[in-house]
Motif scaffolding. Structure first.
Motif, mmCIF file in Angstrom:
data_model
loop_
_atom_site.group_PDB
_atom_site.id
_atom_site.type_symbol
_atom_site.label_atom_id
_atom_site.label_comp_id
_atom_site.label_asym_id
_atom_site.label_seq_id
_atom_site.Cartn_x
_atom_site.Cartn_y
_atom_site.Cartn_z
ATOM 1 N N PRO A 37 66.355 -21.385 11.569
ATOM 2 C CA PRO A 37 67.521 -21.129 12.274
ATOM 3 C C PRO A 37 68.588 -20.153 11.231
ATOM 4 N N ASP A 38 69.206 -19.231 11.992
ATOM 5 C CA ASP A 38 69.935 -18.190 10.962
ATOM 6 C C ASP A 38 71.168 -17.515 12.196
ATOM 7 N N GLY A 39 72.368 -17.498 11.676
ATOM 8 C CA GLY A 39 73.248 -16.986 12.669
ATOM 9 C C GLY A 39 74.486 -17.574 12.360
ATOM 10 N N ILE A 40 75.415 -17.176 13.138
ATOM 11 C CA ILE A 40 76.963 -17.517 13.371
ATOM 12 C C ILE A 40 77.092 -18.517 14.563
ATOM 13 N N GLY B 213 68.498 -29.350 12.086
ATOM 14 C CA GLY B 213 67.303 -29.726 11.028
ATOM 15 C C GLY B 213 67.408 -28.701 9.690
ATOM 16 N N LEU B 214 68.660 -28.127 9.432
ATOM 17 C CA LEU B 214 68.583 -27.316 8.187
ATOM 18 C C LEU B 214 70.079 -27.717 7.331
ATOM 19 N N LYS B 215 69.864 -27.644 6.246
ATOM 20 C CA LYS B 215 71.001 -28.113 5.287
ATOM 21 C C LYS B 215 72.045 -26.900 5.018
ATOM 22 N N LYS B 216 71.386 -25.726 4.961
ATOM 23 C CA LYS B 216 72.210 -24.654 4.472
ATOM 24 C C LYS B 216 73.155 -24.142 5.768
ATOM 25 N N ARG C 231 70.560 -23.723 18.905
ATOM 26 C CA ARG C 231 69.592 -22.607 18.170
ATOM 27 C C ARG C 231 69.947 -21.328 19.210
ATOM 28 N N ALA C 232 69.806 -21.506 20.292
ATOM 29 C CA ALA C 232 70.250 -20.661 21.568
ATOM 30 C C ALA C 232 71.476 -19.960 21.245
ATOM 31 N N ALA C 233 72.403 -20.784 20.807
ATOM 32 C CA ALA C 233 73.881 -20.304 20.794
ATOM 33 C C ALA C 233 74.150 -19.742 19.440
ATOM 34 N N LEU C 234 73.253 -19.461 18.544
ATOM 35 C CA LEU C 234 73.465 -18.715 17.236
ATOM 36 C C LEU C 234 73.643 -17.395 17.577
ATOM 37 N N ALA C 235 74.620 -16.785 17.099
ATOM 38 C CA ALA C 235 74.705 -15.207 17.333
ATOM 39 C C ALA C 235 74.379 -14.538 15.901
ATOM 40 N N ARG C 236 73.652 -13.213 16.125
ATOM 41 C CA ARG C 236 72.945 -12.487 15.231
ATOM 42 C C ARG C 236 73.925 -12.016 14.154
ATOM 43 N N PRO C 237 73.687 -12.099 12.824
ATOM 44 C CA PRO C 237 74.591 -11.723 11.901
ATOM 45 C C PRO C 237 74.768 -10.189 12.288
ATOM 46 N N VAL C 238 73.941 -9.346 12.615
ATOM 47 C CA VAL C 238 74.188 -7.834 12.950
ATOM 48 C C VAL C 238 75.093 -7.705 14.122
ATOM 49 N N ASP C 239 75.172 -8.740 15.107
ATOM 50 C CA ASP C 239 76.026 -8.885 16.213
ATOM 51 C C ASP C 239 77.657 -9.129 15.724
#
Length: 311
Positions: free
Chosen positions: A6-9, A32-35, A234-242
């Motif tokens: 997962p990655d995003g805001i 499931g991610l520490k970062k 996960r679906a709620a994560l906004a892409r960094p580009v957006d």
């Protein structure tokens, strides 16, 4: 095929009674991610918008911390606490009987806190004094002297008032509850605004409610409840580009230029000079390559973002 990490805001609506660090812990468990990091905390008593960065998007948080904030709050005139909010211990309860708390007097006290002001933060705060948190010193009974800081309060408006009687340490005290809206620069303590309004009126004051409704262009209505198991985090994560497009001017790069910038090579563009951040976006992949400045037609990286595996 393995799912990418997962990655995003993530915009989160923090509930009352838990710390911002607890919200981060819940997000780590759900994803499931520490970062995972955050762009500014809220007190346990407060509710509202927290911005979390997940995965490599934590690199965006540095550029989000300084965004202006908007709050709704309730100020209680007539009672002071050691933390300037309802989580603290009452230190004085003169009430409002002997004070002028007319609408005109209240407006005068509130108006004095608008604009560019020098504010002394609340004693029970996370500000460090000689390497130690002010709230740790205060709770140990040590004297805490904080320097004033310059902040901007662009809006401070009373939207409602209620005169009532409350019990403080078994005594009935006449108070006034003021519902307010505050829009301010990052680093402003709404608790301190309440304290200083109470001091101006001679009644003392503290916050009984605080809700962050906006951070820059982001609003709490778009945030998720992490404690709701039905929430697809996960679906709620906004892409960094957006996110970057909403905050910064954009320069669009063709695939070759995008790869060159990602590889640390010099990239030339037809773009006016800009200290940045400017969002460098790969046109083909619609991906944030980095945040850059522009100097004499050349991009200089401020913050880069890793190319996704397989891209």
């Amino acid at each position: 095929m393995l799912e990418s990490p997962p990655d995003g805001i993530l915009l989160v609506d923090k509930p009352q009674g838990i710390s911002s660090h607890r919200v981060v812990s819940i997000a780590r468990r759900r994803l499931g991610l520490k970062k995972i990091g955050h762009a500014g905390t809220l007190d346990p008593m407060a509710t509202g918008l927290l911005i979390l960065g997940v995965g490599s998007s934590t690199r965006l948080l540095t550029h989000l911390v300084g965004l202006d904030k908007t709050y709704t709050a309730t100020i209680r005139l007539g009672v002071s606490t050691d933390s300037d909010d309802a989580d603290g211990t009452p230190t004085a309860a003169p009430g409002i009987v002997d004070a002028d708390v007319s609408d005109a007097a209240v407006e005068q006290a509130v108006a004095a806190q608008r604009g560019r002001i020098d504010q002394v933060p609340s004693t029970v705060s996370a500000i460090k004094v000689d390497g130690r948190r002010a709230y740790d010193l205060a709770r140990k009974g040590e004297e805490v002297v904080l320097r004033s800081r310059s902040v901007t309060v662009s809006r401070f408006e009373v939207t409602d008032r209620r005169d009532r009687t409350v019990s403080v340490d078994g005594e009935d005290v006449r108070v006034v509850d003021l519902d307010v809206v505050v829009a301010c620069s990052s680093g402003t303590y709404v608790r301190a605004l309440a304290r200083d309004v109470g001091a101006a009126l001679g009644t003392g004051a503290h916050l009984t409610a605080l809700r962050r409704t906006e951070v820059g262009p982001f609003v709490v209505d778009d945030a998720v409840d992490l404690e709701d198991d039905a929430t697809d985090v996960r679906a709620a994560l906004a892409r960094p580009v957006d996110i970057a497009r909403r905050l910064f001017p954009t320069v669009t790069l063709d695939p070759v230029a995008a790869k060159d910038l990602a590889d640390g090579k010099r990239v030339r563009v037809e773009q006016p000079d800009d200290d940045g951040p400017v969002a460098a976006v790969a046109s083909a992949a619609d991906r944030l390559v980095g945040l850059v400045s522009v100097r004499r037609g050349q991009l200089r990286v401020i913050t880069n973002f890793p190319t996704p595996t397989g891209a």
